[in-house]
Design an enzyme around this catalytic site. Structure first.
Site, PDB file in Angstrom:
ATOM      1  N   ALA A  52       0.973   0.566   2.231  1.00 27.72           N
ATOM      2  CA  ALA A  52       2.045  -0.083   1.486  1.00 27.72           C
ATOM      3  C   ALA A  52       1.437  -0.730   0.245  1.00 27.72           C
ATOM      4  O   ALA A  52       0.220  -0.915   0.169  1.00 27.72           O
ATOM      5  CB  ALA A  52       2.684  -1.155   2.368  1.00 27.72           C
ATOM      6  N   GLY A  55       0.395   2.129   6.067  1.00 23.96           N
ATOM      7  CA  GLY A  55       1.647   2.854   5.896  1.00 23.96           C
ATOM      8  C   GLY A  55       1.404   4.320   5.552  1.00 23.96           C
ATOM      9  O   GLY A  55       2.238   5.183   5.867  1.00 23.96           O
ATOM     10  N   GLU A  77       0.932   5.921   8.803  1.00 28.99           N
ATOM     11  CA  GLU A  77       2.224   5.908   9.513  1.00 28.99           C
ATOM     12  C   GLU A  77       3.141   7.007   8.975  1.00 28.99           C
ATOM     13  O   GLU A  77       3.830   7.682   9.733  1.00 28.99           O
ATOM     14  CB  GLU A  77       2.892   4.537   9.371  1.00 28.99           C
ATOM     15  CG  GLU A  77       2.186   3.469  10.206  1.00 28.99           C
ATOM     16  CD  GLU A  77       2.804   2.096  10.013  1.00 28.99           C
ATOM     17  OE1 GLU A  77       2.857   1.630   8.864  1.00 28.99           O
ATOM     18  OE2 GLU A  77       3.237   1.486  11.003  1.00 28.99           O
ATOM     19  N   GLU A 115      -4.122  -2.844   8.946  1.00 26.07           N
ATOM     20  CA  GLU A 115      -3.146  -3.930   8.760  1.00 26.07           C
ATOM     21  C   GLU A 115      -3.594  -5.264   9.329  1.00 26.07           C
ATOM     22  O   GLU A 115      -3.325  -6.312   8.745  1.00 26.07           O
ATOM     23  CB  GLU A 115      -1.801  -3.540   9.387  1.00 26.07           C
ATOM     24  CG  GLU A 115      -0.976  -2.587   8.549  1.00 26.07           C
ATOM     25  CD  GLU A 115      -1.251  -1.133   8.880  1.00 26.07           C
ATOM     26  OE1 GLU A 115      -2.344  -0.837   9.402  1.00 26.07           O
ATOM     27  OE2 GLU A 115      -0.376  -0.301   8.619  1.00 26.07           O
TER      28      GLU A 115
HETATM   29  N1  CAA Z   1      -1.666  -2.073  -2.440  1.00 22.43           N
HETATM   30  C1  CAA Z   1      -1.832  -2.472  -3.711  1.00 22.43           C
HETATM   31  N2  CAA Z   1      -2.963  -2.287  -4.412  1.00 22.43           N
HETATM   32  C2  CAA Z   1      -3.983  -1.671  -3.785  1.00 22.43           C
HETATM   33  C3  CAA Z   1      -3.882  -1.232  -2.459  1.00 22.43           C
HETATM   34  C4  CAA Z   1      -2.648  -1.440  -1.783  1.00 22.43           C
HETATM   35  N3  CAA Z   1      -2.469  -1.027  -0.532  1.00 22.43           N
HETATM   36  N4  CAA Z   1      -5.051  -0.658  -2.113  1.00 22.43           N
HETATM   37  C5  CAA Z   1      -5.850  -0.729  -3.185  1.00 22.43           C
HETATM   38  N5  CAA Z   1      -5.203  -1.327  -4.201  1.00 22.43           N
HETATM   39  C6  CAA Z   1      -5.706  -1.558  -5.556  1.00 22.43           C
HETATM   40  C7  CAA Z   1      -6.863  -2.534  -5.578  1.00 22.43           C
HETATM   41  O1  CAA Z   1      -6.403  -3.862  -5.649  1.00 22.43           O
HETATM   42  C8  CAA Z   1      -7.592  -2.102  -6.816  1.00 22.43           C
HETATM   43  O2  CAA Z   1      -6.883  -2.623  -7.914  1.00 22.43           O
HETATM   44  P1  CAA Z   1      -7.672  -3.105  -9.224  1.00 22.43           P
HETATM   45  O3  CAA Z   1      -8.376  -1.889  -9.742  1.00 22.43           O
HETATM   46  O4  CAA Z   1      -6.590  -3.628 -10.094  1.00 22.43           O
HETATM   47  O5  CAA Z   1      -8.614  -4.171  -8.739  1.00 22.43           O
HETATM   48  C9  CAA Z   1      -7.409  -0.588  -6.835  1.00 22.43           C
HETATM   49  O6  CAA Z   1      -6.273  -0.331  -6.000  1.00 22.43           O
HETATM   50  C10 CAA Z   1      -8.580   0.183  -6.290  1.00 22.43           C
HETATM   51  O7  CAA Z   1      -8.952  -0.366  -5.025  1.00 22.43           O
HETATM   52  P2  CAA Z   1     -10.465  -0.635  -4.624  1.00 22.43           P
HETATM   53  O8  CAA Z   1     -11.185  -1.292  -5.754  1.00 22.43           O
HETATM   54  O9  CAA Z   1     -10.444  -1.319  -3.317  1.00 22.43           O
HETATM   55  O10 CAA Z   1     -11.012   0.860  -4.486  1.00 22.43           O
HETATM   56  P3  CAA Z   1     -11.980   1.470  -3.409  1.00 22.43           P
HETATM   57  O11 CAA Z   1     -12.122   2.876  -3.769  1.00 22.43           O
HETATM   58  O12 CAA Z   1     -13.176   0.614  -3.234  1.00 22.43           O
HETATM   59  O13 CAA Z   1     -11.182   1.362  -2.008  1.00 22.43           O
HETATM   60  C11 CAA Z   1      -9.336   1.605  -0.519  1.00 22.43           C
HETATM   61  C12 CAA Z   1     -10.000   2.063  -1.828  1.00 22.43           C
HETATM   62  C13 CAA Z   1     -10.208   1.983   0.669  1.00 22.43           C
HETATM   63  C14 CAA Z   1      -7.997   2.278  -0.430  1.00 22.43           C
HETATM   64  C15 CAA Z   1      -9.179   0.059  -0.530  1.00 22.43           C
HETATM   65  O14 CAA Z   1      -8.550  -0.312  -1.735  1.00 22.43           O
HETATM   66  C16 CAA Z   1      -8.345  -0.488   0.588  1.00 22.43           C
HETATM   67  O15 CAA Z   1      -8.857  -0.700   1.660  1.00 22.43           O
HETATM   68  N6  CAA Z   1      -7.060  -0.743   0.321  1.00 22.43           N
HETATM   69  C17 CAA Z   1      -6.179  -1.387   1.246  1.00 22.43           C
HETATM   70  C18 CAA Z   1      -5.771  -0.484   2.354  1.00 22.43           C
HETATM   71  C19 CAA Z   1      -4.818  -1.184   3.262  1.00 22.43           C
HETATM   72  O16 CAA Z   1      -5.022  -2.283   3.708  1.00 22.43           O
HETATM   73  N7  CAA Z   1      -3.707  -0.495   3.558  1.00 22.43           N
HETATM   74  C20 CAA Z   1      -2.723  -1.043   4.417  1.00 22.43           C
HETATM   75  C21 CAA Z   1      -1.735  -1.776   3.600  1.00 22.43           C
HETATM   76  S1  CAA Z   1      -0.564  -2.602   4.605  1.00 22.43           S
HETATM   77  C22 CAA Z   1       0.485  -1.402   5.118  1.00 22.43           C
HETATM   78  O17 CAA Z   1       0.380  -0.292   4.745  1.00 22.43           O
HETATM   79  C23 CAA Z   1       1.528  -1.871   6.100  1.00 22.43           C
HETATM   80  C24 CAA Z   1       2.847  -1.257   5.951  1.00 22.43           C
HETATM   81  O18 CAA Z   1       3.057  -0.138   5.587  1.00 22.43           O
HETATM   82  C25 CAA Z   1       4.050  -2.002   6.317  1.00 22.43           C
END
Ligand code: CAA
Length: 682
Positions: free
Chosen positions: A63, A102, A105, A125
């Site tokens: 998400a 997500g 999912e 999450e």
């Molecule tokens: N939402 C918004 N922004 C996100 C994001 C997300 N889920 N994931 C990454 N970004 C953004 C980061 O903030 C970053 O932004 P900036 O360049 O402005 O700083 C950019 O994307 C790149 O991210 P990283 O610097 O972290 O890049 P990376 O290559 O080192 O890692 C990644 C990539 C493994 C995807 C890592 O970003 C990550 O772990 N992201 C979060 C994943 C996560 O927690 N997903 C679950 C979200 S909650 C959910 O999904 C629940 C639901 O549906 C209800």
């Protein structure tokens, strides 16, 4: 039509492509686009099956976390993937990059999943204080089995494609072009008339919570150990259990209440803050994307003691050949890399007594004894042998790196790389920029942090840099509190109850109280007589109570044991020191202990930001998390101060200033922010 979700038909397969850089997060526009394009595919007579894929670097990584602070907007992700259940054309998700949260999912709503060999899948999450609320807790156990599903959902760590195949999450790994492979897979499904598995349907082998009591307990215990104090893993387990207790629709309905409660909790807010703070820490003004870090293909470490040994392992673990330099064969033999370690990494580690052997290294890290003159000498020697362009780094914890840099003819190539103990385990790497470090040298330090699997954070030159300098006042106050009448056990319990992994005095015993005693002795000439001094810590050291290694320190360790046992003798020594210093001993309540310890650190943190030694308050929070194990669900000390309210924090600081003197001088930044209604962390 959507501009973030594309549509095309290849042969008889509709290809729906999510294109929302950087990580294809499932924000509102993507969700709307997904409904549009899947509907289009359903209505399109030319399409017999559908492939869902991500453009660019990844399948959706979850998400859009930035939307969490806004009111939810339809369509909800759950609605989308539930709607897939009714689609009669097979939907194949094609995964690459990181299909997380997500994103994963969404694939569970698809009927089949194929993946590139390098793809990673997971449900992180819990690390954001929530759980897979779009039916992940219901569907994943049905797809992967309860044990595997709990592993992913409760621990939050992603797994690779091969394991995902093994767990039944992925149906096939595609070598070569992913889209072509996914289309071929979809064609085959059509040809064979393979039935469409629907992951919301009841599944054989999924029984009652009672039948799975053992495995459920295993994850409760793991969560309690690895994420102590954090609520989301337990909520996640409850949500999974609902899936065992009741039909899919009812379990999902229960989540509709559980999810907002988690998302709006203080813990989730703190964890989201930490997520963005960590990414912010990588952004350094003046060191933008245009600055090229220097390639680090070979390394060298000067000094193979405890820290040096850990740093050598960091190189070897990252596949970077490294040369370890010591002053004598004896010291090399004493080094912490044992023979088995050596054998495992033998191809990567070489040892030498000769400085000229570092001539080929791209990065040289000095981890010698903490002595400024010695370090200056080492750097002067390195200057003579290192190749042009090599980065020369020191792992000093508190020395003036400007002076060390000035001992070379290339101060622009000198930085600090401050590791935390144990160096190959702790995820933090403090990158210290001197007055003369070039942007390339700093960029290289940050790149090396990533290569070592660590989080880099920038610090300026200052005694203790950012992390240790902001933590020192906490230790200081703990010592004063013992002088004033608290026991080490009481102080440590208060800090553990707050969420710290270990009490601060137990940590001192573990690392050795004598380390800071020796440092105080070497800096005695700088001591300000007007500032209160840690007499009790000196006294323990004078008595040979150095901590665990000598069997006693703040605690005693009977029979060489490792568990701290409260020692009444410490109380007697404290009473004697208090009498000498004219300190009146008293009952001290837990709230005072917590406030003294935390706010001393916050006040120092504010001074660190005020002086520009840290770029931002959130960098301090990241350093505490990854350097000292501060609970991530608390956000960090600066974030915590903001939540308490800065006027309240300042009032306590002023009170302690009045009672305990100069060391509590309130930071100007804290005063300004408290007066203006501002905050450290936004
Ligand atoms: N939402 C918004 N922004 C996100 C994001 C997300 N889920 N994931 C990454 N970004 C953004 C980061 O903030 C970053 O932004 P900036 O360049 O402005 O700083 C950019 O994307 C790149 O991210 P990283 O610097 O972290 O890049 P990376 O290559 O080192 O890692 C990644 C990539 C493994 C995807 C890592 O970003 C990550 O772990 N992201 C979060 C994943 C996560 O927690 N997903 C679950 C979200 S909650 C959910 O999904 C629940 C639901 O549906 C209800």
């Amino acid at each position: 039509m959507s501009d973030v979700v594309g549509y095309e038909v290849r042969g008889r397969i509709a290809v729906v492509t999510i294109d929302n850089p950087p990580v294809n997060a499932l924000g509102h526009a993507v969700r709307v686009g997904l409904i549009e394009q899947i509907d289009r595919a359903v209505a399109d007579d030319a399409a017999g099956a559908i492939v869902l894929i991500g453009a660019g670097r990844t399948f959706p990584a979850g998400a859009d976390i930035r939307e969490f602070d806004q009111p939810p907007r339809d369509p909800h992700l759950l609605t989308i993937l539930d709607s897939f259940d009714a689609v009669e054309k097979p939907i194949v998700a094609a995964l690459h990059g990181t299909a997380l949260g997500g994103g994963l999912e969404l694939t569970l709503g698809c009927h089949f999943r194929v993946a590139a060999p390098g793809a990673r899948v997971g449900t992180p999450e819990v690390k954001l204080g929530i759980f897979p609320g779009a039916a992940g807790t219901q569907r994943l156990p049905r797809v992967a089995g309860l044990d595997h599903a709990l592993e992913l959902i409760v621990m939050g760590e992603p797994i690779g494609a091969a394991k995902a195949l093994d767990y039944g999450i992925v149906d096939e790994i595609i070598e070569g072009d992913l889209l072509d492979g996914a289309i071929a897979f979809a064609e085959k499904v059509l040809e064979d008339g393979t039935p469409r598995p629907i992951s919301s349907e009841p599944k054989e082998g999924i029984g009652t919570p009672e039948q799975f009591a053992e495995v459920i307990q295993k994850y409760r215990d793991l969560a309690a150990r690895r994420m102590r104090g954090q609520e989301s893993p337990l909520e996640a387990i409850e949500s999974v259990l609902d899936g065992l207790r009741m039909p899919y629709e009812q379990a999902v309905a229960a989540d509709r209440e559980r999810f907002p409660r988690c998302k709006d909790s203080d813990q989730s807010k703190a964890l989201r803050y930490a997520f963005f703070a960590e990414r912010e820490a990588a952004k350094i003004p003046g060191v933008g994307k245009e600055i090229q870090p220097r390639p680090v293909e070979t390394g060298a470490v000067i000094g193979a003691g405890t820290m040096g040994g850990g740093i050598i392992m960091c190189f070897a673990d990252s596949g970077i050949p490294v040369t370890a330099i010591e002053t004598s064969q004896e010291a090399l033999d004493r080094g912490r890399i044992d023979e088995a370690e050596m054998a495992r990494r033998v191809a990567l580690i070489s040892t030498s007594l000769d400085y000229s052997d570092v001539g080929g290294a791209d990065l040289i890290i000095e981890a010698a004894f903490e002595d400024l003159e010695l370090k200056k000498e080492i750097f002067a020697q390195l200057d003579g042998v290192a190749k042009p362009g090599a980065i020369l780094a020191t792992n000093t914890s508190y020395m003036d790196i400007n002076q060390i840099a000035a001992a070379t003819g290339r101060p622009e190539d000198v930085i600090g790389l401050h590791f935390f103990v144990p160096a190959n385990v702790m995820k933090m790497l403090e990158v210290v920029r001197t007055d003369t470090s070039s942007p390339e040298a700093v960029a290289t330090g940050m790149r090396v942090a990533r290569a070592f699997g660590k989080v880099g954070g920038l610090a300026g030159v200052s005694h203790g840099f950012v992390a240790n300098r902001s933590r020192a006042p906490l230790v200081r106050e703990a010592i004063f509190l013992v002088e004033e009448g608290a026991t080490p056990a009481q102080i440590d319990q208060v800090l553990r109850d707050f969420g710290l992994p270990m009490g601060v005095l137990a940590v001192s015993d573990l690392s050795g109280i004598d380390v800071s005693w020796r440092m105080r002795q070497s800096l005695a000439h700088l001591r300000d007589p007007e500032e209160r001094y840690v007499h009790l810590a000196d006294r323990l050291c004078e008595m040979g109570r150095f901590g665990r290694k000598t069997g006693s320190g703040w605690y005693t360790y009977g029979d060489g044991g490792s568990l701290p046992v409260p020692d009444p003798e410490v109380d007697e020594i404290a009473a004697a020191v208090a009498a000498e210093q004219g300190i009146e001993r008293r009952q001290i309540d837990d709230a005072e202990i917590l406030h003294r310890c935390l706010y001393a650190a916050v006040n120092e943190g504010a001074k660190i930001v005020e002086e520009g030694v840290a770029l931002r308050a959130s960098d301090i929070d990241i350093m505490w998390q990854y350097g000292f194990g501060f609970p991530r669900w608390r956000g960090g000390i600066m974030y915590h101060a903001d939540r308490v309210g800065l006027p309240e924090v300042l009032a306590r600081v002023e009170e302690f200033h009045a009672a305990h003197g100069k060391l509590w001088q309130p930071s100007a930044l804290l005063c300004d922010l408290a007066a203006s209604g501002g905050s450290f962390t936004g």
